[in-house]
Design a protein around this motif. Structure first.
Motif, PDB file in Angstrom:
ATOM      1  N   GLN A   1       1.781   9.050   1.191  1.00  0.00           N
ATOM      2  CA  GLN A   1       1.411   8.028   0.212  1.00  0.00           C
ATOM      3  C   GLN A   1       2.671   7.440  -0.408  1.00  0.00           C
ATOM      4  O   GLN A   1       3.512   8.150  -0.963  1.00  0.00           O
ATOM      5  N   THR A   2       2.800   6.127  -0.297  1.00  0.00           N
ATOM      6  CA  THR A   2       4.002   5.439  -0.746  1.00  0.00           C
ATOM      7  C   THR A   2       3.865   5.026  -2.205  1.00  0.00           C
ATOM      8  O   THR A   2       2.851   4.441  -2.611  1.00  0.00           O
ATOM      9  N   LYS A   3       4.885   5.328  -2.995  1.00  0.00           N
ATOM     10  CA  LYS A   3       4.873   4.932  -4.397  1.00  0.00           C
ATOM     11  C   LYS A   3       5.030   3.414  -4.508  1.00  0.00           C
ATOM     12  O   LYS A   3       5.726   2.786  -3.712  1.00  0.00           O
ATOM     13  N   ALA A   4       4.372   2.835  -5.492  1.00  0.00           N
ATOM     14  CA  ALA A   4       4.426   1.393  -5.709  1.00  0.00           C
ATOM     15  C   ALA A   4       5.707   1.030  -6.459  1.00  0.00           C
ATOM     16  O   ALA A   4       5.671   0.500  -7.580  1.00  0.00           O
ATOM     17  N   ARG A   5       6.820   1.347  -5.843  1.00  0.00           N
ATOM     18  CA  ARG A   5       8.131   1.059  -6.416  1.00  0.00           C
ATOM     19  C   ARG A   5       8.986   0.360  -5.364  1.00  0.00           C
ATOM     20  O   ARG A   5       8.844   0.614  -4.161  1.00  0.00           O
ATOM     21  N   THR A   6       9.888  -0.485  -5.819  1.00  0.00           N
ATOM     22  CA  THR A   6      10.665  -1.321  -4.906  1.00  0.00           C
ATOM     23  C   THR A   6      11.353  -0.502  -3.819  1.00  0.00           C
ATOM     24  O   THR A   6      11.216  -0.784  -2.621  1.00  0.00           O
ATOM     25  N   PHE A   7      12.126   0.518  -4.215  1.00  0.00           N
ATOM     26  CA  PHE A   7      12.900   1.269  -3.248  1.00  0.00           C
ATOM     27  C   PHE A   7      12.005   2.111  -2.332  1.00  0.00           C
ATOM     28  O   PHE A   7      12.294   2.291  -1.157  1.00  0.00           O
TER      29      PHE A   7
END
Length: 401
Positions: free
Chosen positions: A315-321
């Motif tokens: 699950q990918t965090k909703a953050r730019t990097f």
């Protein structure tokens, strides 16, 4: 060690660094180079060396001609009878940074079992390029190969220079420690041995990316080693260093070239920027050389991917990097799979046996920091045990599940 061939997943610090580099690229002050154009590049040669490189993305004629020359070389040494029996084995090694420990473990493990093929050709990209000379010279260099991937720490690979390198230079880190390590490992004796094998008809190739031309370059490392030029070792090391030069993270390697009497410096970076593994041109045509067409030996193509190839849910965090890092690692993995599929199709269309190996899902140890020795030792042991267990090679490309 590879922007285009990073390890199992792109870690957040690397993604953050990559984006920072892009943001500050316009501020960087690069070394001045004499002007040259596309025509100069097309005619460029390396002074003192002949027929030592070609573009990997051409129409396939250069690669074909090199293969024909290799066959003729083998015939000259062994006679025409060599074409009637035995086998021809090619090994393509990918990049993958610290995950090169997997490939090192596989090779050492295969030596232990006595089932390691004799490779007529070995190619490498990025960390695969650093492995390739040791793999090429066979089991006699297994101890050295293991040492490189289990005993060398990050301090012997890079040194962070930070914002002063980004803003006032060409990279965020210095690869001087890597160069020093290579200077120690790649000796004159080793080059002489590579040259001797080249003269017997074996080939060692390394891929770099010519950043000016935006094209992958294949270097015939055996031909370089066999050249009497006094700077053969320097060029050999320059090519290895360039193949592992992550753009923006490590500085590019400048290789002196000449065209129409004018000297200039080409900019070469990580071979993984253009291809994950040396990929044969899909439109390569069969040779019309009658002698080469008499070659009846069985052929096998081996691909060693120092990466995982199957998709892995996270699950990918909703953050730019996080988004950027996850996206880049997905691109890299997909390109690797596509390369394998291309090679598989070529092999099958020509009656060549196909084998591929890559890091499996069952290896789940996390990488705490780049080139962590505990992680690399564990991955080396994983590859070694797979080889001992006879569970290394697959005969089809990885599936999407």
């Amino acid at each position: 060690m590879a922007y285009g061939t990073c390890s199992r997943r792109l870690r957040l610090p690397v993604a953050a660094l990559a984006l920072t580099l892009l943001a500050l690229a316009g501020c960087a002050s690069l070394p001045e180079r004499p002007d040259f154009d596309a025509d100069d590049q097309a005619a460029a040669t390396v002074p003192g060396f002949e027929n030592i490189r070609f573009y990997a993305d051409d129409d396939g004629s250069n690669f074909r001609d090199h293969v024909v020359a290799q066959v003729m070389n083998q015939v000259a040494v062994n006679g025409m009878e060599i074409l009637n029996h035995g086998s021809v084995n090619w090994l393509m090694i990918s990049g993958g940074g610290e995950d090169g420990a997997y490939g090192a473990g596989v090779m050492v493990g295969l030596s232990k079992t006595g089932k390691r093929p004799d490779f007529d050709m070995v190619s490498g990209v990025s960390t695969g390029a650093l492995m390739a000379p040791f793999v090429f010279l066979g089991p006699a260099y297994d101890k050295e190969l293991k040492s490189i991937y289990t005993e060398i720490g990050r301090d012997q690979i890079f040194q962070i220079v930070g914002l002063r390198g980004i803003i006032g230079g060409a990279a965020a880190a210095s690869s001087a420690p890597l160069r020093q390590t290579m200077e120690q490992k790649v000796t004159k004796r080793m080059l002489d041995q590579i040259a001797a094998e080249h003269k017997k008809g074996r080939r060692l190739y390394v891929v770099t990316t010519n950043l000016d031309a935006q094209r992958p370059v294949v270097w015939d490392m055996g031909a370089i080693a066999a050249t009497p030029a006094p700077n053969r070792r320097k060029l050999f090391l320059d090519v290895l260093q360039a193949s592992a030069a992550i753009p923006g993270v490590f500085p590019p390697v400048y290789i002196t070239a000449i065209a129409d009497g004018e000297t200039f410096k080409e900019m070469h970076v990580d071979g993984g920027s253009t291809m994950q593994v040396l990929t044969l041109p899909s439109r390569i045509k069969a040779t019309r050389d009658r002698r080469a067409s008499l070659d009846k030996r069985k052929r096998a193509l081996y691909i060693l991917m120092n990466n995982t190839m199957q998709p892995r849910f996270e699950q990918t965090k909703a953050r730019t990097f996080s988004i950027a890092g996850r996206s880049l690692s997905t691109i890299i993995k997909r390109h690797g799979i596509q390369s394998i599929e291309i090679m598989y199709d070529i092999a099958k269309s020509r009656g060549v046996a196909f084998y591929v190996t890559y890091v499996g899902r069952d290896f789940d140890k996390e990488l705490p920091a780049p080139f962590d020795q505990d992680y690399m030792t564990a991955l080396f042991d994983y590859g070694y045990q797979r080889a001992l267990n006879g569970d290394v090679w697959r005969t089809r490309p990885p599936t999407g599940n």
